[in-house]
Write an enzyme that holds these catalytic residues in place. Structure first.
Site, short mmCIF file in Angstrom:
data_model
loop_
_atom_site.label_atom_id
_atom_site.label_comp_id
_atom_site.label_asym_id
_atom_site.label_seq_id
_atom_site.Cartn_x
_atom_site.Cartn_y
_atom_site.Cartn_z
N GLY A 73 1.02 -1.15 0.09
CA GLY A 73 -0.05 0.06 -0.14
C GLY A 73 0.80 1.23 -0.06
O GLY A 73 0.76 2.25 -0.65
N THR A 74 2.03 1.00 0.83
CA THR A 74 2.90 2.31 0.84
C THR A 74 3.38 2.44 -0.63
O THR A 74 3.42 3.95 -0.90
CB THR A 74 4.17 1.93 1.60
OG1 THR A 74 3.69 1.77 3.05
CG2 THR A 74 5.07 2.90 1.86
N ASN A 157 -6.69 5.28 9.63
CA ASN A 157 -6.04 4.19 10.34
C ASN A 157 -5.71 4.05 11.70
O ASN A 157 -5.59 3.19 12.45
CB ASN A 157 -4.76 3.64 9.71
CG ASN A 157 -3.87 4.77 9.41
OD1 ASN A 157 -3.99 5.71 8.84
ND2 ASN A 157 -2.41 4.58 10.06
N SER A 205 -3.97 -2.12 -0.15
CA SER A 205 -2.86 -3.21 0.53
C SER A 205 -3.60 -4.62 0.74
O SER A 205 -4.50 -4.54 1.65
CB SER A 205 -2.23 -2.59 1.73
OG SER A 205 -1.44 -3.62 2.13
N ALA A 206 -3.19 -5.76 0.26
CA ALA A 206 -3.80 -6.90 0.33
C ALA A 206 -3.71 -7.33 1.99
O ALA A 206 -4.82 -7.95 2.35
CB ALA A 206 -2.89 -7.91 -0.53
N HIS A 207 -2.63 -7.20 2.72
CA HIS A 207 -2.70 -7.76 4.00
C HIS A 207 -3.73 -7.15 4.88
O HIS A 207 -3.94 -7.52 6.10
CB HIS A 207 -1.33 -7.69 4.71
CG HIS A 207 -0.70 -6.45 4.96
ND1 HIS A 207 -0.62 -6.26 6.25
CD2 HIS A 207 -0.26 -5.38 4.33
CE1 HIS A 207 -0.09 -5.07 6.53
NE2 HIS A 207 -0.02 -4.47 5.16
N THR A 243 10.04 -8.13 -11.89
CA THR A 243 9.05 -9.22 -12.19
C THR A 243 7.90 -9.50 -11.36
O THR A 243 8.00 -9.26 -10.22
CB THR A 243 9.99 -10.54 -11.90
OG1 THR A 243 11.04 -10.45 -12.80
CG2 THR A 243 9.41 -11.84 -12.14
N CYS A 330 2.24 0.50 11.94
CA CYS A 330 3.06 0.31 10.96
C CYS A 330 4.07 1.67 10.81
O CYS A 330 4.77 1.77 9.71
CB CYS A 330 2.52 -0.04 9.57
SG CYS A 330 1.05 0.87 9.37
C1 LIG Z 1 -4.00 3.97 5.78
C2 LIG Z 1 -2.81 3.28 5.34
N1 LIG Z 1 -2.14 3.44 4.31
C3 LIG Z 1 -1.29 2.83 3.91
C4 LIG Z 1 -0.65 1.99 4.57
C5 LIG Z 1 0.79 0.90 4.30
O1 LIG Z 1 0.11 -0.20 3.45
P1 LIG Z 1 1.34 -1.31 3.50
O2 LIG Z 1 1.48 -1.82 4.97
O3 LIG Z 1 0.82 -2.40 2.40
O4 LIG Z 1 2.56 -0.60 3.09
C6 LIG Z 1 -1.25 1.41 5.84
C7 LIG Z 1 -0.78 0.50 6.82
O5 LIG Z 1 -1.00 0.32 7.91
C8 LIG Z 1 -2.56 2.10 6.18
O6 LIG Z 1 -3.12 1.88 7.28
#
Ligand SMILES: Cc1ncc(COP(=O)(O)O)c(C=O)c1O
Length: 387
Positions: A73-74, A157, A205-207, A243, A330
């Site tokens: 996601g980042t 978040n 973000s998949a996880h 890849t 995170c």
């Molecule tokens: C709102 C939000 N954006 C982005 C991210 C980042 O995603 P990733 O962990 O896949 O880098 C997070 C992770 O907590 C999030 O909560």
């Protein structure tokens, strides 16, 4: 982690769904191939990747070619914000347009905007009210100047506030400005569709919805141009060389389809669990719910409290078998005050985030309440005795 650990940190990461695991398994074992190779194993990998793309597009109301797989996601947020700003800068000359974001974004957007600022961008950061909601008047004002991109998250978040993304996207569309939204926490918890919201870019973000870690998506509406951040073999339409992570993409697609299909029912179930948790926490002395009072994500509940130290509280809760986080796991790690809390004018010694997920139950919520109140009482008593 003890056997009896209660995991209420699903906003940090949530377990892999069985459907995602089953979809991935062949690609972690017997099936393999580089999706860019022209031989049979390569073509099979390519077919699996494209099938995943099609399914992600279908679940979001997008077209297949609008889906770009990323490593997180980042990365998706960085590609949206920095990639859009750099594209305009390259095309139209140094700093002819700025960028707009909000004071409550995840560090993925905040740091991408900070990098654009170092490269010469004029960054407007929209303030939020005490509930954490971005004011659209300020957005309208910012849109009077040329902007490369506006980035406002779908759901926060740290405190769970939902932003008025549909209206913000419509305002940007009217002014011809590209609108990005970070929907990482929203997907699976509220309806997310790019055919209903006029966003041009959207990060996932998949996880966070039962897919694997290390797999993300950026939706890029047809015609929206970006500068790639990663250059090389030109994969993902040239926007993300490298890849392809076939196992990651098929796991992401399987999880996404389930999460979207279950979102409505899950939102009701999780909101009921959250309200049960909130009622229990409200009964504790000096524990205040944060970010309520407006529309919010059903799975996140954050409380502020005083008279205990953040690190000590988190470590004691961990020992008591309760996995929660302070602010955003995170991005924090340390105990510096969170930028989101500061922007919302929240002042507490500690903010604790409880976040629910697919595996959460009433029994877990009740167990978490018991463990939390015991730990807080014990630490407060120890603090009072030490004074
Ligand atoms: C709102 C939000 N954006 C982005 C991210 C980042 O995603 P990733 O962990 O896949 O880098 C997070 C992770 O907590 C999030 O909560």
């Amino acid at each position: 982690m003890t056997d009896t650990m209660i995991y209420l940190d699903h906003a940090a990461t949530t377990p892999l769904r069985p459907e995602a695991r089953a979809a991935m398994e062949p690609w972690l074992g017997t099936r393999f191939g580089n999706a860019a190779s022209s031989h049979a194993p390569g073509r099979a990998a390519r077919a699996a990747l494209e099938d995943a793309r099609e399914r992600v597009a279908g679940a979001l109301g997008a077209e297949r070619m609008e889906i770009v797989f990323t490593g997180s996601g980042t990365e998706a947020d960085n590609l949206a914000v920095l990639g859009r700003w750099r594209h305009l800068q390259r095309r139209a000359g140094p700093a002819t347009a700025g960028l707009v974001t909000s004071a409550v974004e995840h560090s993925a957007v905040r740091e991408a905007a900070a990098q654009a600022a170092r490269e010469g961008a004029e960054v407007t950061v929209l303030a939020v009210d005490e509930a954490g909601v971005v004011g659209l008047d300020a957005l309208e004002e910012a849109l009077e100047l040329p902007q490369a991109v506006v980035s406002i998250m779908w759901g926060n978040n740290e405190v769970g506030t939902l932003q008025p993304v549909a209206r913000a996207a419509a305002l940007c569309r009217d002014r011809g400005v590209v609108f990005h939204t970070d929907a990482v926490q929203a997907l699976g918890h509220v309806p997310v569709s790019v055919s209903e919201v006029a966003c041009d870019l959207l990060a996932l973000s998949a996880h966070k919805f039962g897919g694997p870690q290390g797999a993300g998506v950026l939706f890029v509406r047809r015609g929206v141009e970006l500068e790639p951040l990663v250059r090389g073999g030109g994969q993902e339409g040239g926007l993300r060389s490298g890849t392809a992570n076939v196992a990651g993409a098929v796991g992401l697609a399987a999880a996404l389809e389930r999460a979207v299909a279950e979102a409505e029912a899950e939102a009701v179930r999780l909101a009921a669990l959250r309200d049960r948790l909130q009622e229990g926490l409200d009964r504790l002395d000096g524990v205040q719910g944060l970010g309520g009072g407006g529309p919010r994500l059903p799975h996140i509940l954050t409380v502020g409290l005083d008279g205990v130290e953040a690190d000590v509280l988190l470590a004691s809760l961990d020992l008591a078998g309760l996995a929660v986080s302070s602010g955003a796991a995170c991005q924090s790690g340390g105990s510096a005050p969170s930028a989101v809390m500061v922007a919302m004018g929240i002042r507490h010694d500690v903010a604790v985030r409880f976040s629910l997920g697919r595996t959460s139950t009433e029994a877990e919520v009740d167990g978490a309440l018991a463990r939390f109140s015991q730990v807080v009482e014990r630490l407060r008593a120890a603090g009072a005795a030490g004074r």
